[in-house]
Design a protein around this motif. Structure first.
Motif, PDB file in Angstrom:
ATOM      1  N   ALA A  67       0.832  -1.209   0.000  1.00  0.00           N
ATOM      2  CA  ALA A  67       0.000   0.000   0.000  1.00  0.00           C
ATOM      3  C   ALA A  67       0.866   1.258   0.000  1.00  0.00           C
ATOM      4  CB  ALA A  67      -0.943  -0.010   1.204  1.00  0.00           C
ATOM      5  N   PHE A  68       1.909   1.274   0.814  1.00  0.00           N
ATOM      6  CA  PHE A  68       2.789   2.429   0.906  1.00  0.00           C
ATOM      7  C   PHE A  68       3.466   2.707  -0.432  1.00  0.00           C
ATOM      8  CE2 PHE A  68       6.963   4.335   1.607  1.00  0.00           C
ATOM      9  CZ  PHE A  68       6.628   5.453   2.336  1.00  0.00           C
ATOM     10  N   TYR A  69       4.136   1.711  -1.001  1.00  0.00           N
ATOM     11  CA  TYR A  69       4.861   1.929  -2.247  1.00  0.00           C
ATOM     12  C   TYR A  69       3.927   2.178  -3.429  1.00  0.00           C
ATOM     13  CZ  TYR A  69       9.358   1.363  -0.114  1.00  0.00           C
ATOM     14  OH  TYR A  69      10.473   1.557   0.663  1.00  0.00           O
ATOM     15  N   SER A  70       2.760   1.591  -3.427  1.00  0.00           N
ATOM     16  CA  SER A  70       1.784   1.885  -4.490  1.00  0.00           C
ATOM     17  C   SER A  70       1.451   3.369  -4.495  1.00  0.00           C
ATOM     18  CB  SER A  70       0.511   1.059  -4.309  1.00  0.00           C
ATOM     19  OG  SER A  70       0.776  -0.312  -4.520  1.00  0.00           O
ATOM     20  N   ALA A  71       1.249   3.953  -3.318  1.00  0.00           N
ATOM     21  CA  ALA A  71       0.942   5.384  -3.210  1.00  0.00           C
ATOM     22  C   ALA A  71       2.119   6.247  -3.647  1.00  0.00           C
ATOM     23  CB  ALA A  71       0.534   5.734  -1.781  1.00  0.00           C
ATOM     24  N   VAL A  72       3.322   5.901  -3.201  1.00  0.00           N
ATOM     25  CA  VAL A  72       4.512   6.691  -3.512  1.00  0.00           C
ATOM     26  C   VAL A  72       4.873   6.595  -4.993  1.00  0.00           C
ATOM     27  CG1 VAL A  72       7.002   6.891  -3.096  1.00  0.00           C
ATOM     28  CG2 VAL A  72       5.443   6.533  -1.173  1.00  0.00           C
ATOM     29  N   PHE A  73       4.766   5.406  -5.567  1.00  0.00           N
ATOM     30  CA  PHE A  73       5.198   5.185  -6.942  1.00  0.00           C
ATOM     31  C   PHE A  73       4.226   5.723  -7.984  1.00  0.00           C
ATOM     32  CE2 PHE A  73       7.905   1.232  -5.733  1.00  0.00           C
ATOM     33  CZ  PHE A  73       8.915   2.052  -5.263  1.00  0.00           C
ATOM     34  N   ASP A  74       2.959   5.838  -7.647  1.00  0.00           N
ATOM     35  CA  ASP A  74       1.970   6.282  -8.627  1.00  0.00           C
ATOM     36  C   ASP A  74       2.362   7.605  -9.301  1.00  0.00           C
ATOM     37  OD1 ASP A  74      -0.600   5.922  -9.993  1.00  0.00           O
ATOM     38  OD2 ASP A  74      -1.200   7.678  -8.820  1.00  0.00           O
ATOM     39  N   PRO A  75       2.774   8.647  -8.553  1.00  0.00           N
ATOM     40  CA  PRO A  75       3.164   9.897  -9.216  1.00  0.00           C
ATOM     41  C   PRO A  75       4.390   9.751 -10.116  1.00  0.00           C
ATOM     42  CG  PRO A  75       2.815  10.282  -6.871  1.00  0.00           C
ATOM     43  CD  PRO A  75       2.781   8.796  -7.088  1.00  0.00           C
ATOM     44  N   LEU A  76       5.174   8.699  -9.902  1.00  0.00           N
ATOM     45  CA  LEU A  76       6.389   8.475 -10.691  1.00  0.00           C
ATOM     46  C   LEU A  76       6.125   7.601 -11.912  1.00  0.00           C
ATOM     47  CD1 LEU A  76       8.874   7.784  -7.757  1.00  0.00           C
ATOM     48  CD2 LEU A  76       8.489   9.946  -8.957  1.00  0.00           C
ATOM     49  N   GLY A  77       4.907   7.112 -12.059  1.00  0.00           N
ATOM     50  CA  GLY A  77       4.581   6.238 -13.182  1.00  0.00           C
ATOM     51  C   GLY A  77       5.045   4.808 -12.992  1.00  0.00           C
ATOM     52  N   ILE A  78       5.411   4.457 -11.764  1.00  0.00           N
ATOM     53  CA  ILE A  78       5.805   3.077 -11.446  1.00  0.00           C
ATOM     54  C   ILE A  78       4.533   2.374 -10.997  1.00  0.00           C
ATOM     55  CG2 ILE A  78       7.269   1.609 -10.003  1.00  0.00           C
ATOM     56  CD1 ILE A  78       9.199   4.020  -9.765  1.00  0.00           C
ATOM     57  N   THR A  79       3.797   1.848 -11.963  1.00  0.00           N
ATOM     58  CA  THR A  79       2.453   1.357 -11.675  1.00  0.00           C
ATOM     59  C   THR A  79       2.262  -0.134 -11.955  1.00  0.00           C
ATOM     60  OG1 THR A  79       1.744   2.068 -13.869  1.00  0.00           O
ATOM     61  CG2 THR A  79       1.388   3.620 -12.053  1.00  0.00           C
ATOM     62  N   SER A  80       3.249  -0.805 -12.528  1.00  0.00           N
ATOM     63  CA  SER A  80       3.129  -2.246 -12.761  1.00  0.00           C
ATOM     64  C   SER A  80       3.394  -2.993 -11.466  1.00  0.00           C
ATOM     65  CB  SER A  80       4.129  -2.712 -13.822  1.00  0.00           C
ATOM     66  OG  SER A  80       3.892  -2.078 -15.044  1.00  0.00           O
ATOM     67  N   ARG A  81       2.621  -4.057 -11.218  1.00  0.00           N
ATOM     68  CA  ARG A  81       2.781  -4.875 -10.013  1.00  0.00           C
ATOM     69  C   ARG A  81       2.805  -6.338 -10.401  1.00  0.00           C
ATOM     70  NH1 ARG A  81       3.126  -6.446  -6.203  1.00  0.00           N
ATOM     71  NH2 ARG A  81       1.177  -6.896  -5.213  1.00  0.00           N
ATOM     72  N   VAL A  95       8.736  14.875  -7.982  1.00  0.00           N
ATOM     73  CA  VAL A  95       9.371  14.738  -6.662  1.00  0.00           C
ATOM     74  C   VAL A  95       8.388  15.190  -5.587  1.00  0.00           C
ATOM     75  CG1 VAL A  95      11.222  15.559  -5.140  1.00  0.00           C
ATOM     76  CG2 VAL A  95      11.731  14.999  -7.528  1.00  0.00           C
ATOM     77  N   ASP A  96       7.810  16.365  -5.792  1.00  0.00           N
ATOM     78  CA  ASP A  96       6.866  16.929  -4.825  1.00  0.00           C
ATOM     79  C   ASP A  96       5.669  16.000  -4.608  1.00  0.00           C
ATOM     80  OD1 ASP A  96       8.571  19.136  -4.851  1.00  0.00           O
ATOM     81  OD2 ASP A  96       7.196  20.391  -6.022  1.00  0.00           O
ATOM     82  N   ALA A  97       5.116  15.471  -5.704  1.00  0.00           N
ATOM     83  CA  ALA A  97       3.933  14.607  -5.611  1.00  0.00           C
ATOM     84  C   ALA A  97       4.246  13.292  -4.908  1.00  0.00           C
ATOM     85  CB  ALA A  97       3.357  14.347  -6.998  1.00  0.00           C
ATOM     86  N   ALA A  98       5.380  12.690  -5.217  1.00  0.00           N
ATOM     87  CA  ALA A  98       5.757  11.424  -4.575  1.00  0.00           C
ATOM     88  C   ALA A  98       6.015  11.636  -3.084  1.00  0.00           C
ATOM     89  CB  ALA A  98       6.979  10.824  -5.261  1.00  0.00           C
ATOM     90  N   TYR A  99       6.680  12.745  -2.745  1.00  0.00           N
ATOM     91  CA  TYR A  99       6.942  13.059  -1.338  1.00  0.00           C
ATOM     92  C   TYR A  99       5.624  13.267  -0.591  1.00  0.00           C
ATOM     93  CZ  TYR A  99       8.524  15.646   2.771  1.00  0.00           C
ATOM     94  OH  TYR A  99       8.749  16.077   4.056  1.00  0.00           O
ATOM     95  N   ALA A 100       4.705  14.017  -1.182  1.00  0.00           N
ATOM     96  CA  ALA A 100       3.397  14.244  -0.552  1.00  0.00           C
ATOM     97  C   ALA A 100       2.653  12.928  -0.357  1.00  0.00           C
ATOM     98  CB  ALA A 100       2.559  15.216  -1.386  1.00  0.00           C
ATOM     99  N   ALA A 101       2.703  12.057  -1.352  1.00  0.00           N
ATOM    100  CA  ALA A 101       2.050  10.747  -1.237  1.00  0.00           C
ATOM    101  C   ALA A 101       2.694   9.920  -0.127  1.00  0.00           C
ATOM    102  CB  ALA A 101       2.113  10.003  -2.567  1.00  0.00           C
TER     103      ALA A 101
END
Length: 133
Positions: free
Chosen positions: A17-31, A81-87
């Motif tokens: 759950a944590f990494y899904s939230a952080v990675f989404d703004p970076l486009g790291i969305t494959s699981r 960077v800002d979006a991933a940090y906020a997430a």
């Protein structure tokens, strides 16, 4: 070139759950979920994250040793960077350096740092010279 990283985490569900939230703004969305029994004897179950046809960041259940790793992820802009940090902060991270220029490295090095739920040091980095316009 780095191909993949494994880190041990205390709680798969919390870390996914944590990494899904952080990675989404970076486009790291494959699981990907990898069942360890499909590998050699003793291979752990893995939970993977990636993008663009590559899975490169893997979680394995186990004893987390936060001193064992620092992982930096590429952002395509300061806004990412800002979006991933906020997430990360919203998902329960502990601040280790708000978004901003890291002048001690280079004035064009923009990053944010935080500790994940297991205490690992994570950095989101935008280096403008690596992203020609």
């Amino acid at each position: 070139m780095l191909d993949h990283v494994f880190i041990s985490v205390a709680d798969f569900d919390r870390s996914i759950a944590f990494y899904s939230a952080v990675f989404d703004p970076l486009g790291i969305t494959s699981r990907v979920d990898y069942d360890g029994k499909d590998g050699p004897p003793g291979h752990p179950d893995l939970k993977g994250f990636g993008a663009n046809g590559r899975i490169f960041f893997w979680l394995r259940q186990g004893l987390a040793d936060a001193r064992a790793a620092h992982v930096g992820f590429v952002a395509k802009s300061c806004a990412e960077v800002d979006a991933a940090y906020a997430a990360a902060m919203k998902a329960g991270a502990t601040d280790n350096g708000a978004p901003g220029a890291r002048l001690y490295y280079d004035p064009r090095y923009y990053a944010a740092s935080f500790f994940d739920p297991d205490g690992y040091s994570i950095e989101i980095v935008y280096k403008s010279w690596q992203h020609p316009q």
